[in-house]
Write a protein that holds these residues in place. Structure first.
Motif, PDB file in Angstrom:
ATOM      1  N   SER A  80     -21.450  -3.260   9.677  1.00 46.56           N
ATOM      2  CA  SER A  80     -22.724  -3.214   8.965  1.00 46.56           C
ATOM      3  C   SER A  80     -22.737  -1.975   8.089  1.00 46.56           C
ATOM      4  CB  SER A  80     -23.887  -3.166   9.947  1.00 46.56           C
ATOM      5  OG  SER A  80     -25.108  -3.118   9.249  1.00 46.56           O
ATOM      6  N   GLY A  81     -23.018  -2.169   6.821  1.00 43.31           N
ATOM      7  CA  GLY A  81     -23.138  -1.035   5.914  1.00 43.31           C
ATOM      8  C   GLY A  81     -22.126  -1.071   4.789  1.00 43.31           C
ATOM      9  N   PHE A  82     -21.889   0.088   4.233  1.00 41.11           N
ATOM     10  CA  PHE A  82     -20.975   0.241   3.118  1.00 41.11           C
ATOM     11  C   PHE A  82     -19.667   0.859   3.594  1.00 41.11           C
ATOM     12  CE2 PHE A  82     -25.094   0.185   1.109  1.00 41.11           C
ATOM     13  CZ  PHE A  82     -24.889  -0.442  -0.110  1.00 41.11           C
ATOM     14  N   ALA A  83     -18.572   0.365   3.071  1.00 42.88           N
ATOM     15  CA  ALA A  83     -17.293   1.026   3.282  1.00 42.88           C
ATOM     16  C   ALA A  83     -17.284   2.281   2.412  1.00 42.88           C
ATOM     17  CB  ALA A  83     -16.149   0.096   2.879  1.00 42.88           C
ATOM     18  N   GLY A  84     -16.477   3.238   2.783  1.00 50.53           N
ATOM     19  CA  GLY A  84     -16.237   4.379   1.904  1.00 50.53           C
ATOM     20  C   GLY A  84     -15.049   4.025   1.031  1.00 50.53           C
ATOM     21  N   VAL A  85     -15.151   4.223  -0.269  1.00 47.36           N
ATOM     22  CA  VAL A  85     -14.046   3.901  -1.170  1.00 47.36           C
ATOM     23  C   VAL A  85     -13.805   5.082  -2.105  1.00 47.36           C
ATOM     24  CG1 VAL A  85     -13.181   2.355  -2.967  1.00 47.36           C
ATOM     25  CG2 VAL A  85     -14.517   1.427  -1.066  1.00 47.36           C
ATOM     26  N   ASP A  86     -12.620   5.647  -2.008  1.00 47.79           N
ATOM     27  CA  ASP A  86     -12.170   6.700  -2.918  1.00 47.79           C
ATOM     28  C   ASP A  86     -10.984   6.163  -3.689  1.00 47.79           C
ATOM     29  OD1 ASP A  86     -14.027   8.582  -1.950  1.00 47.79           O
ATOM     30  OD2 ASP A  86     -12.669   9.206  -0.355  1.00 47.79           O
ATOM     31  N   MET A  87     -11.100   6.148  -5.018  1.00 47.31           N
ATOM     32  CA  MET A  87      -9.987   5.725  -5.863  1.00 47.31           C
ATOM     33  C   MET A  87      -9.192   6.962  -6.259  1.00 47.31           C
ATOM     34  SD  MET A  87     -11.567   2.939  -8.556  1.00 47.31           S
ATOM     35  CE  MET A  87     -12.461   4.180  -9.474  1.00 47.31           C
ATOM     36  N   THR A  88      -7.885   6.854  -6.188  1.00 44.78           N
ATOM     37  CA  THR A  88      -7.039   7.908  -6.741  1.00 44.78           C
ATOM     38  C   THR A  88      -6.386   7.331  -7.988  1.00 44.78           C
ATOM     39  OG1 THR A  88      -5.188   7.300  -5.331  1.00 44.78           O
ATOM     40  CG2 THR A  88      -6.628   9.032  -4.525  1.00 44.78           C
ATOM     41  N   GLY A  89      -6.297   8.162  -9.020  1.00 43.69           N
ATOM     42  CA  GLY A  89      -5.818   7.688 -10.300  1.00 43.69           C
ATOM     43  C   GLY A  89      -4.341   7.901 -10.535  1.00 43.69           C
ATOM     44  N   ALA A  90      -3.799   7.127 -11.469  1.00 47.74           N
ATOM     45  CA  ALA A  90      -2.387   7.204 -11.827  1.00 47.74           C
ATOM     46  C   ALA A  90      -2.123   8.312 -12.850  1.00 47.74           C
ATOM     47  CB  ALA A  90      -1.919   5.860 -12.384  1.00 47.74           C
ATOM     48  N   GLN A  91      -3.142   8.659 -13.657  1.00 46.90           N
ATOM     49  CA  GLN A  91      -2.979   9.729 -14.640  1.00 46.90           C
ATOM     50  C   GLN A  91      -3.171  11.070 -13.945  1.00 46.90           C
ATOM     51  OE1 GLN A  91      -4.840   8.127 -18.701  1.00 46.90           O
ATOM     52  NE2 GLN A  91      -6.387   8.456 -17.143  1.00 46.90           N
ATOM     53  N   GLN A  92      -2.475  12.068 -14.396  1.00 40.34           N
ATOM     54  CA  GLN A  92      -2.590  13.395 -13.806  1.00 40.34           C
ATOM     55  C   GLN A  92      -4.020  13.920 -13.891  1.00 40.34           C
ATOM     56  OE1 GLN A  92       0.072  16.260 -15.505  1.00 40.34           O
ATOM     57  NE2 GLN A  92      -0.057  17.598 -13.720  1.00 40.34           N
ATOM     58  N   THR A  93      -4.751  13.511 -14.916  1.00 39.83           N
ATOM     59  CA  THR A  93      -6.127  13.984 -15.115  1.00 39.83           C
ATOM     60  C   THR A  93      -7.168  13.178 -14.340  1.00 39.83           C
ATOM     61  OG1 THR A  93      -6.308  12.598 -17.094  1.00 39.83           O
ATOM     62  CG2 THR A  93      -5.646  14.906 -17.416  1.00 39.83           C
ATOM     63  N   ALA A 139      -4.759   3.762  -9.016  1.00 38.09           N
ATOM     64  CA  ALA A 139      -3.437   3.687  -8.380  1.00 38.09           C
ATOM     65  C   ALA A 139      -3.579   3.247  -6.920  1.00 38.09           C
ATOM     66  CB  ALA A 139      -2.714   5.029  -8.468  1.00 38.09           C
ATOM     67  N   THR A 140      -4.360   3.987  -6.155  1.00 40.67           N
ATOM     68  CA  THR A 140      -4.589   3.634  -4.749  1.00 40.67           C
ATOM     69  C   THR A 140      -6.076   3.737  -4.430  1.00 40.67           C
ATOM     70  OG1 THR A 140      -4.201   5.900  -3.990  1.00 40.67           O
ATOM     71  CG2 THR A 140      -2.313   4.410  -3.928  1.00 40.67           C
ATOM     72  N   PHE A 141      -6.472   2.983  -3.411  1.00 41.86           N
ATOM     73  CA  PHE A 141      -7.849   3.017  -2.919  1.00 41.86           C
ATOM     74  C   PHE A 141      -7.798   3.424  -1.454  1.00 41.86           C
ATOM     75  CE2 PHE A 141      -8.505   0.925  -6.760  1.00 41.86           C
ATOM     76  CZ  PHE A 141      -9.841   0.628  -6.982  1.00 41.86           C
ATOM     77  N   LEU A 142      -8.555   4.434  -1.098  1.00 41.21           N
ATOM     78  CA  LEU A 142      -8.703   4.844   0.295  1.00 41.21           C
ATOM     79  C   LEU A 142      -9.988   4.179   0.777  1.00 41.21           C
ATOM     80  CD1 LEU A 142      -7.890   8.640  -0.134  1.00 41.21           C
ATOM     81  CD2 LEU A 142      -6.315   6.732   0.275  1.00 41.21           C
ATOM     82  N   VAL A 143      -9.852   3.203   1.672  1.00 37.37           N
ATOM     83  CA  VAL A 143     -10.975   2.374   2.114  1.00 37.37           C
ATOM     84  C   VAL A 143     -11.269   2.657   3.583  1.00 37.37           C
ATOM     85  CG1 VAL A 143     -11.816   0.008   2.398  1.00 37.37           C
ATOM     86  CG2 VAL A 143     -10.353   0.585   0.434  1.00 37.37           C
ATOM     87  N   THR A 144     -12.466   3.165   3.839  1.00 34.50           N
ATOM     88  CA  THR A 144     -12.895   3.509   5.197  1.00 34.50           C
ATOM     89  C   THR A 144     -13.956   2.506   5.643  1.00 34.50           C
ATOM     90  OG1 THR A 144     -12.547   5.837   4.636  1.00 34.50           O
ATOM     91  CG2 THR A 144     -13.788   5.366   6.656  1.00 34.50           C
ATOM     92  N   PRO A 145     -13.729   1.784   6.754  1.00 29.24           N
ATOM     93  CA  PRO A 145     -14.759   0.849   7.236  1.00 29.24           C
ATOM     94  C   PRO A 145     -16.073   1.578   7.531  1.00 29.24           C
ATOM     95  CG  PRO A 145     -12.674   0.483   8.370  1.00 29.24           C
ATOM     96  CD  PRO A 145     -12.531   1.765   7.595  1.00 29.24           C
ATOM     97  N   PRO A 146     -17.205   0.861   7.488  1.00 30.94           N
ATOM     98  CA  PRO A 146     -18.500   1.483   7.772  1.00 30.94           C
ATOM     99  C   PRO A 146     -18.504   2.233   9.103  1.00 30.94           C
ATOM    100  CG  PRO A 146     -18.823  -0.758   6.991  1.00 30.94           C
ATOM    101  CD  PRO A 146     -17.347  -0.571   7.196  1.00 30.94           C
ATOM    102  N   SER A 147     -19.102   3.399   9.109  1.00 29.23           N
ATOM    103  CA  SER A 147     -19.285   4.244  10.297  1.00 29.23           C
ATOM    104  C   SER A 147     -17.974   4.750  10.896  1.00 29.23           C
ATOM    105  CB  SER A 147     -20.099   3.516  11.373  1.00 29.23           C
ATOM    106  OG  SER A 147     -21.342   3.113  10.850  1.00 29.23           O
ATOM    107  N   GLU A 148     -16.905   4.730  10.147  1.00 32.10           N
ATOM    108  CA  GLU A 148     -15.605   5.198  10.624  1.00 32.10           C
ATOM    109  C   GLU A 148     -15.148   6.409   9.812  1.00 32.10           C
ATOM    110  OE1 GLU A 148     -13.277   3.876  13.241  1.00 32.10           O
ATOM    111  OE2 GLU A 148     -15.346   3.476  13.792  1.00 32.10           O
ATOM    112  N   THR A 149     -14.121   7.095  10.286  1.00 36.89           N
ATOM    113  CA  THR A 149     -13.573   8.246   9.565  1.00 36.89           C
ATOM    114  C   THR A 149     -12.120   8.023   9.149  1.00 36.89           C
ATOM    115  OG1 THR A 149     -12.998   9.298  11.668  1.00 36.89           O
ATOM    116  CG2 THR A 149     -15.113   9.908  10.683  1.00 36.89           C
ATOM    117  N   GLU A 150     -11.423   7.080   9.765  1.00 32.16           N
ATOM    118  CA  GLU A 150     -10.041   6.771   9.394  1.00 32.16           C
ATOM    119  C   GLU A 150     -10.048   5.698   8.312  1.00 32.16           C
ATOM    120  OE1 GLU A 150      -7.250   6.095  12.600  1.00 32.16           O
ATOM    121  OE2 GLU A 150      -8.601   7.168  13.957  1.00 32.16           O
TER     122      GLU A 150
END
Length: 180
Positions: A80-93, A139-150
């Motif tokens: 229940s809730g929102f996943a945490g999503v952090d995108m990391t980019g392919a460009q150095q900037t 480039a990559t997505f770091l996806v954390t399930p709701p209420s989790e830290t891993e």
């Protein structure tokens, strides 16, 4: 006298049988509610079927990518809730971009063993000719399930680039709750 004892014993059995049948269902032991799913209970990935692929080649409108969670544990669990999503980019900037959440209200999803649920990420693609500082190349997505830290680390399989709005109050790239 013998028949009187037999009648009393028979009456006791009938009364006991009736009493047992009259126990309300609410007095029966309650089944435990499933607890939330943990990262170790799940597997995750991008939906890559033809109808699930985001339209990264167009630049006129928003498009959606879908991330799924499957319950791989042997127990029923809930999300229940929102996943945490952090995108990391392919460009150095590009750096890392933590996606904003939509205003949609989460619902509780119950997952039996093997069940899958997903959530959408809305994206605003831009042309390759867009200046480097105005576009983000996933480039990559770091996806954390709701209420989790891993988290899960998912490789972005669709190519393209999106309008860089990592500091915007209401960006055109955001995510919806699990199950919606």
């Amino acid at each position: 006298m013998k028949s009187k004892l037999t009648a009393v014993a028979l009456a006791a059995v009938v009364v006991a049988g009736t009493a047992a049948a009259a126990v309300p269902a609410s007095a029966a032991p309650a089944k435990a509610e499933p607890t939330r799913c943990h990262t170790t209970d799940l597997k995750a990935g991008f939906a890559t079927g033809e109808d699930a692929k985001p339209e990264m080649g167009q630049t006129e409108k928003q498009t959606q990518a879908y991330v799924w969670f499957t319950n791989r544990s042997k127990r029923t669990c809930t999300l229940s809730g929102f996943a945490g999503v952090d995108m990391t980019g392919a460009q150095q900037t590009d750096g890392t971009w933590s996606l904003a959440r939509s205003s949609k209200k989460p619902v509780k999803m119950t997952l039996q063993q093997g069940d899958t649920v997903d959530f959408s990420i809305t994206l605003l693609p831009v042309a390759k000719s867009t200046p480097r500082n105005e576009k983000f190349v996933p480039a990559t997505f770091l996806v954390t399930p709701p209420s989790e830290t891993e988290h899960f680390t998912l490789q972005w399989p669709f190519g393209g680039q999106i309008l860089k709005q990592d500091g915007a109050t209401h960006p055109a790239t955001y995510l919806d709750p699990v199950g919606l």
